[in-house]
Design a protein around this motif. Structure first.
Motif, PDB file in Angstrom:
ATOM      1  N   LEU A 258      48.056  27.471  37.903  1.00 44.37           N
ATOM      2  CA  LEU A 258      47.986  28.916  38.133  1.00 44.37           C
ATOM      3  C   LEU A 258      46.921  29.562  37.252  1.00 44.37           C
ATOM      4  N   ALA A 259      46.779  29.062  36.031  1.00 39.31           N
ATOM      5  CA  ALA A 259      45.765  29.604  35.128  1.00 39.31           C
ATOM      6  C   ALA A 259      44.372  29.448  35.739  1.00 39.31           C
ATOM      7  N   ALA A 260      44.101  28.266  36.302  1.00 38.16           N
ATOM      8  CA  ALA A 260      42.816  28.046  36.961  1.00 38.16           C
ATOM      9  C   ALA A 260      42.647  28.970  38.151  1.00 38.16           C
ATOM     10  N   MET A 261      43.735  29.224  38.871  1.00 34.87           N
ATOM     11  CA  MET A 261      43.685  30.106  40.039  1.00 34.87           C
ATOM     12  C   MET A 261      43.454  31.559  39.638  1.00 34.87           C
ATOM     13  N   ILE A 262      44.078  31.985  38.532  1.00 34.60           N
ATOM     14  CA  ILE A 262      43.959  33.370  38.062  1.00 34.60           C
ATOM     15  C   ILE A 262      42.509  33.719  37.753  1.00 34.60           C
ATOM     16  N   ALA A 263      41.799  32.805  37.107  1.00 32.91           N
ATOM     17  CA  ALA A 263      40.411  33.082  36.717  1.00 32.91           C
ATOM     18  C   ALA A 263      39.544  33.368  37.944  1.00 32.91           C
ATOM     19  N   GLY A 264      39.601  32.489  38.943  1.00 40.45           N
ATOM     20  CA  GLY A 264      38.798  32.686  40.148  1.00 40.45           C
ATOM     21  C   GLY A 264      39.243  33.890  40.954  1.00 40.45           C
ATOM     22  N   LEU A 265      40.543  34.111  41.035  1.00 36.82           N
ATOM     23  CA  LEU A 265      41.066  35.241  41.795  1.00 36.82           C
ATOM     24  C   LEU A 265      40.690  36.567  41.142  1.00 36.82           C
ATOM     25  N   SER A 266      40.646  36.589  39.813  1.00 38.76           N
ATOM     26  CA  SER A 266      40.215  37.799  39.097  1.00 38.76           C
ATOM     27  C   SER A 266      38.780  38.153  39.465  1.00 38.76           C
ATOM     28  N   TYR A 267      37.929  37.132  39.451  1.00 40.22           N
ATOM     29  CA  TYR A 267      36.522  37.376  39.791  1.00 40.22           C
ATOM     30  C   TYR A 267      36.380  37.846  41.240  1.00 40.22           C
ATOM     31  N   LEU A 268      37.034  37.181  42.171  1.00 39.74           N
ATOM     32  CA  LEU A 268      36.938  37.557  43.581  1.00 39.74           C
ATOM     33  C   LEU A 268      37.450  38.976  43.824  1.00 39.74           C
ATOM     34  N   SER A 269      38.523  39.359  43.126  1.00 36.80           N
ATOM     35  CA  SER A 269      39.105  40.686  43.321  1.00 36.80           C
ATOM     36  C   SER A 269      38.110  41.777  42.947  1.00 36.80           C
ATOM     37  N   PHE A 270      37.535  41.660  41.764  1.00 33.29           N
ATOM     38  CA  PHE A 270      36.572  42.684  41.339  1.00 33.29           C
ATOM     39  C   PHE A 270      35.258  42.560  42.103  1.00 33.29           C
ATOM     40  N   ARG A 271      34.917  41.358  42.511  1.00 28.98           N
ATOM     41  CA  ARG A 271      33.710  41.164  43.323  1.00 28.98           C
ATOM     42  C   ARG A 271      33.840  41.904  44.649  1.00 28.98           C
ATOM     43  N   SER A 272      35.061  42.020  45.163  1.00 29.58           N
ATOM     44  CA  SER A 272      35.270  42.707  46.446  1.00 29.58           C
ATOM     45  C   SER A 272      34.937  44.187  46.365  1.00 29.58           C
ATOM     46  N   LEU A 273      34.897  44.737  45.140  1.00 23.56           N
ATOM     47  CA  LEU A 273      34.556  46.146  44.964  1.00 23.56           C
ATOM     48  C   LEU A 273      33.049  46.364  44.906  1.00 23.56           C
ATOM     49  N   THR A 274      32.280  45.291  44.955  1.00 22.43           N
ATOM     50  CA  THR A 274      30.833  45.406  44.762  1.00 22.43           C
ATOM     51  C   THR A 274      30.020  45.107  46.014  1.00 22.43           C
ATOM     52  N   VAL A 275      30.685  44.767  47.124  1.00 31.08           N
ATOM     53  CA  VAL A 275      29.961  44.342  48.320  1.00 31.08           C
ATOM     54  C   VAL A 275      30.037  45.395  49.415  1.00 31.08           C
TER      55      VAL A 275
ATOM     56  N   LEU B 139      32.251  37.942  35.003  1.00 30.41           N
ATOM     57  CA  LEU B 139      32.707  39.328  35.153  1.00 30.41           C
ATOM     58  C   LEU B 139      31.931  40.268  34.242  1.00 30.41           C
ATOM     59  N   LEU B 140      31.667  39.845  33.024  1.00 29.86           N
ATOM     60  CA  LEU B 140      30.896  40.689  32.112  1.00 29.86           C
ATOM     61  C   LEU B 140      29.461  40.836  32.600  1.00 29.86           C
ATOM     62  N   ARG B 141      28.924  39.781  33.171  1.00 26.99           N
ATOM     63  CA  ARG B 141      27.576  39.868  33.740  1.00 26.99           C
ATOM     64  C   ARG B 141      27.563  40.831  34.917  1.00 26.99           C
ATOM     65  N   LEU B 142      28.606  40.794  35.738  1.00 24.15           N
ATOM     66  CA  LEU B 142      28.713  41.716  36.865  1.00 24.15           C
ATOM     67  C   LEU B 142      28.787  43.158  36.377  1.00 24.15           C
ATOM     68  N   SER B 143      29.478  43.360  35.270  1.00 22.17           N
ATOM     69  CA  SER B 143      29.633  44.721  34.750  1.00 22.17           C
ATOM     70  C   SER B 143      28.378  45.236  34.062  1.00 22.17           C
ATOM     71  N   SER B 144      27.437  44.344  33.769  1.00 23.13           N
ATOM     72  CA  SER B 144      26.223  44.765  33.067  1.00 23.13           C
ATOM     73  C   SER B 144      25.376  45.724  33.890  1.00 23.13           C
ATOM     74  N   ALA B 145      25.610  45.766  35.207  1.00 22.76           N
ATOM     75  CA  ALA B 145      24.864  46.680  36.077  1.00 22.76           C
ATOM     76  C   ALA B 145      25.386  48.106  35.987  1.00 22.76           C
TER      77      ALA B 145
ATOM     78  N   ALA C  62      38.405  48.322  33.649  1.00 20.17           N
ATOM     79  CA  ALA C  62      39.364  47.257  33.991  1.00 20.17           C
ATOM     80  C   ALA C  62      38.655  45.937  34.206  1.00 20.17           C
ATOM     81  N   MET C  63      37.492  45.983  34.850  1.00 14.51           N
ATOM     82  CA  MET C  63      36.715  44.765  35.070  1.00 14.51           C
ATOM     83  C   MET C  63      36.222  44.204  33.738  1.00 14.51           C
TER      84      MET C  63
END
Length: 357
Positions: free
Chosen positions: A67-84, A132-138, A157-158
Motif C-alpha cells: 500500500l505504501a508503494a501504491m500511495i506514492a504513485g496515487l498521490s502523484y497521479l491525483s495532483f497531476r490530474s489538476l494540471t492537465v 511533486l515538488l518539481r511539479l509545484s515549482s511552476a 497541499a501538493m
C-alpha cells in the motif's frame, strides 16, 4: 474495557473527511476518483497500522508495504490530474500503468528479496516526493483544474504531500540508525507516531485538493461548442498583452470572476488559448498569478457592494465570486488591508444584520 488502537480513530477521522467532501460535491469529474481512492487507501493503511501495532498482527506487514508503494504513485497521479487540460486523460490505462510498476516491483521483492523491499519503498517515496515538488515549482497556476478561490490551498497541499513523502524517507533513515545504534529500541514508537501523523496530514491535504476542485469540466458546461485552442507556441510581449486585454474585457463586461467554480482551465477555454499562455500573459503583464488577478476583481466588486448596499457580508461573499468566507476575508485583507466589516464602517455604511454574524 474495549481497546481501540489510535490508528482506528484516525481511520474514522479520514472517513468523516471523505463523507463530508462527497456530500458537498454535487457533480464531480471522473478524475475525482483518484483523490477518493487516495483517501480510501490512507484509511486502509491506517486500519492495517492499527492491526499491526494495536494487536500485534504481523501478517499485515507485506500488505502495508504494498500500500505504501501504491500511495506514492496515487498521490502523484491525483495532483497531476489538476494540471492537465483534459482530466479524463489521467485515467487512461497508458497513463496509469507506469505508476503501477513500483507496486509490482515491491511485490516481487517481497517474494524474492524481502530485505530489499524497504530500500525500494525509500526510492519510490523519494522519487514521487521530488516529482511533486518539481511539479509545484511552476507555481499555483500549474493547477489549472483547481478553483481559483482555493487554488493556493490546493497548491500548498501538493507541496505538503511532496514534502511528507520525502520526510518518510528521512524517518526510514532514522529508523535504520536506531537499529544500528540502539538495536531498534525506539523504532516502534517512531514508526507508529510518524505513520499516524503522516496519514492524518496526507489525508487532510488530499481532502483540501479534492474540495477545491471544480465540480465539472468546462467542456462539459460549454453548451456543445467545439473546442478550438491555439497551439502552444512561444508568445511575444504584444501577444501576451492582447491576451490580457481580452481577459480584462471578459472580467469587466461578462463579470466572469463571479463564477465561483472558475479555474484557469475554464478561463483558457473561454479565450480559446492554452492555460500556459494565459498564465504567462497575466504573470508577464500584471506581475501576479491568475488566482490573484481574478480575486482582485472579486474584492473590487465586494468593495462596491459594501459601499452601495446593505447586504450582509456573507451574501456579498458569494455575490462577488468567493465560495468560502475564509478565502474572502483573507483576500479582502490582502487587497484593502482591513476586514470587510471595518471597510464598510469606514465607508459610513452600517448593517445591523452584519453584527449578528
Amino acid at each position: 474495557m474495549i481497546f481501540i488502537p489510535l490508528p482506528f480513530v484516525l481511520t474514522i477521522l479520514l472517513a468523516i473527511i471523505l463523507v463530508q467532501l462527497l456530500r458537498n460535491r454535487e457533480a464531480g469529474s471522473r478524475s475525482d476518483m483518484l483523490f477518493i481512492a487516495l483517501i480510501g487507501t490512507y484509511m486502509l493503511q491506517s486500519v492495517l497500522l492499527g492491526l499491526r501495532w494495536g494487536y500485534d498482527i504481523f501478517a499485515v506487514l507485506p500488505v502495508q508495504i504494498m500500500l505504501a508503494a501504491m500511495i506514492a504513485g496515487l498521490s502523484y497521479l491525483s495532483f497531476r490530474s489538476l494540471t492537465v487540460q483534459n482530466s479524463a486523460d489521467v485515467l487512461r490505462a497508458n497513463k496509469i500503468w507506469p505508476h503501477l510498476l513500483p507496486v509490482f516491483v515491491v511485490f516481487g521483492l517481497l517474494l524474492l528479496r524481502r530485505d530489499l523491499a524497504a530500500l525500494a519503498i525509500i526510492v519510490i517515496f523519494l522519487g514521487y516526493g521530488l516529482a511533486l515538488l518539481r511539479l509545484s515549482s511552476a507555481g499555483p497556476d500549474v493547477l489549472i483544474a483547481a478553483r481559483l478561490d482555493g487554488v493556493l490551498r490546493s497548491y500548498r497541499a501538493m507541496q505538503i504531500t511532496g514534502a511528507m513523502l520525502i520526510g518518510s524517507v528521512i524517518v526510514d533513515i532514522l529508523i535504520n540508525f536506531d537499529f544500528l545504534w540502539n538495536s531498534g529500541r525506539y523504532s516502534p514508537s517512531i514508526i507508529l507516531v510518524t505513520n499516524i501523523l503522516s496519514l492524518l496530514v496526507l489525508g487532510a491535504a488530499a481532502g483540501v485538493a479534492l474540495n477545491n476542485r471544480t465540480n465539472a469540466d468546462e467542456d462539459e458546461r460549454d453548451e456543445g461548442r467545439p473546442l478550438v485552442i491555439v497551439a502552444e507556441t512561444t508568445l511575444n510581449t504584444e501577444q501576451h498583452g492582447a491576451i490580457v486585454a481580452e481577459l480584462d474585457a471578459l472580467m469587466q463586461d461578462k463579470q466572469l470572476y463571479k463564477d465561483m467554480e472558475l479555474n484557469l482551465k475554464r478561463i483558457a477555454h473561454r479565450l480559446r488559448r492554452p492555460p500556459r499562455h494565459v498564465s504567462e500573459a497575466v504573470n508577464r503583464c500584471r506581475g501576479i498569478s491568475v488566482s490573484v488577478y481574478v480575486n482582485n476583481f472579486r474584492v473590487e466588486e465586494a468593495c462596491r457592494l459594501l459601499r452601495e448596499t446593505d447586504e450582509p457580508v456573507t451574501q456579498i461573499t458569494f455575490a462577488s465570486g468567493f465560495l468560502t468566507k475564509s478565502n474572502f476575508n483573507r483576500e479582502f485583507l490582502r487587497v484593502t488591508g482591513m476586514s470587510p466589516k471595518a471597510f464598510r464602517s469606514q465607508m459610513g455604511t452600517s448593517d445591523v444584520r452584519d453584527n449578528a454574524q
